[in-house]
Design an enzyme around this catalytic site. Structure first.
Site, PDB file in Angstrom:
ATOM      1  N   ALA A  94       0.692  -1.149   0.145  1.00  0.00           N
ATOM      2  CA  ALA A  94       0.164   0.043  -0.033  1.00  0.00           C
ATOM      3  C   ALA A  94       0.689   1.239  -0.051  1.00  0.00           C
ATOM      4  O   ALA A  94       0.470   2.450  -0.217  1.00  0.00           O
ATOM      5  CB  ALA A  94      -0.859   0.029   1.151  1.00  0.00           C
ATOM      6  N   LYS A  95       2.068   1.258   0.547  1.00  0.00           N
ATOM      7  CA  LYS A  95       3.094   2.457   0.539  1.00  0.00           C
ATOM      8  C   LYS A  95       2.404   3.552   1.198  1.00  0.00           C
ATOM      9  O   LYS A  95       2.607   4.569   0.673  1.00  0.00           O
ATOM     10  CB  LYS A  95       3.415   2.615  -0.915  1.00  0.00           C
ATOM     11  CG  LYS A  95       4.370   1.545  -1.628  1.00  0.00           C
ATOM     12  CD  LYS A  95       4.593   2.045  -2.846  1.00  0.00           C
ATOM     13  CE  LYS A  95       5.527   0.578  -3.576  1.00  0.00           C
ATOM     14  NZ  LYS A  95       4.911  -0.442  -3.801  1.00  0.00           N
ATOM     15  N   ARG A  96       1.676   3.356   2.275  1.00  0.00           N
ATOM     16  CA  ARG A  96       1.086   4.513   2.827  1.00  0.00           C
ATOM     17  C   ARG A  96       2.164   5.257   3.817  1.00  0.00           C
ATOM     18  O   ARG A  96       3.257   4.967   3.977  1.00  0.00           O
ATOM     19  CB  ARG A  96      -0.007   3.880   4.076  1.00  0.00           C
ATOM     20  CG  ARG A  96      -1.186   3.031   3.620  1.00  0.00           C
ATOM     21  CD  ARG A  96      -1.818   3.825   2.510  1.00  0.00           C
ATOM     22  NE  ARG A  96      -3.065   3.248   2.206  1.00  0.00           N
ATOM     23  CZ  ARG A  96      -4.030   3.448   1.063  1.00  0.00           C
ATOM     24  NH1 ARG A  96      -3.428   4.066   0.174  1.00  0.00           N
ATOM     25  NH2 ARG A  96      -5.079   2.479   1.077  1.00  0.00           N
TER      26      ARG A  96
END
Length: 273
Positions: A94-96
């Site tokens: 998700a690379k939040r």
């Protein structure tokens, strides 16, 4: 069991460092799945069932689901993995990355709604944006460090050292990850397209898990990747392949074709372990 323990157990059980990435693009699905409302779930579940005994983890990329309003199929897919193939961890790609209060909500999304075992996180807002993820002691938090895309060098290769000291930004991220990793939850993303940087990160972080994308369609070299990233811990190296496995076949036998490529990839990785 924690994420790192699950990862090590799956790697040992399946004799595998291979993570199968799940990036479903309906435009590339076989004809018999075209137009089905549950096509994404059916496609990914078939890939999972065909490769589960060859993998140490699965990595669904959330954007491929959200772009098609298929978050419910992502939930169902992760539930399917946990129910049908218990013990194989799921890394939600998700690379939040956001301030603490927002990060708390992203963590609830990843770990409660989707029931992921680990998640990829952007560390460039600093420690207070990472802390909320670490409140889940059994979950993995995998920070972007040296990514596989060519443009990653625009920032990640900047020299951030002091006078007379050279330190690249990706090296600083690796050092900070060690400082933040008192709970043993943290891993790093380091691209297979940069084996010299994999080796440098490994030198800095010891046995910390490295998630390595970039083999297969992105052209990363398996031998160079394994040689640079291997470490004694069974959970220390997780090598991801997505498109090369997912789209190995174009007809109703797509899952069998995916299995063949996954098995070939696992064999190739193990040759250099």
């Amino acid at each position: 069991m924690t994420f790192t323990q699950s990862l090590a157990a799956a790697a040992q059980k399946n004799d595998s460092l291979l993570c199968v990435g799940l990036d479903p693009d309906p435009a590339r699905f076989p004809a018999h799945l075209q137009g089905r409302p549950d096509a994404i779930l059916q496609f990914c579940a078939a890939i999972v069932d065909a490769t589960a005994d060859l993998a140490c983890a699965f990595k669904p990329q959330i954007a491929y689901f959200a772009a098609r309003r298929a978050e419910d199929q992502l939930e169902a897919l992760i539930a399917h993995i946990h129910e049908r193939h218990p013990g194989i961890p799921v890394i939600l790609d998700a690379k939040r990355g956001d301030i603490g209060s927002t990060a708390e909500q992203y963590a609830v999304e990843a770990f409660e709604r989707f029931q992921a075992d680990a998640v990829t996180v952007n560390p460039y807002m600093g420690h207070d944006s990472i802390e909320p993820w670490l409140a889940w002691p059994d979950k993995g938090v995998i920070l972007l460090c040296r990514t596989s895309n060519p443009g990653g060098s625009d920032l990640q290769f900047l020299d951030v050292g002091g006078p007379g000291i050279q330190e690249r930004l990706y090296e600083r991220v690796a050092r900070l990850a060690c400082d933040w990793n008192s709970s043993g939850q943290i891993g790093l993303v380091v691209g297979a397209t940069f084996p010299a940087e994999i080796a440098r990160v490994r030198q800095i972080v010891g046995d910390m898990p490295l998630l390595v994308p970039g083999i297969g369609a992105q052209g990363g070299d398996i031998e160079a990747t394994v040689t640079a990233g291997r470490a004694p811990a069974a959970s220390a190296l997780v090598i991801n392949s997505s498109r090369a496995i997912l789209y190995a076949g174009q007809d109703e036998h797509f899952a069998a074709a995916a299995r063949r490529v996954a098995e070939e990839t696992r064999i190739a990785i193990n040759r250099y372990r």
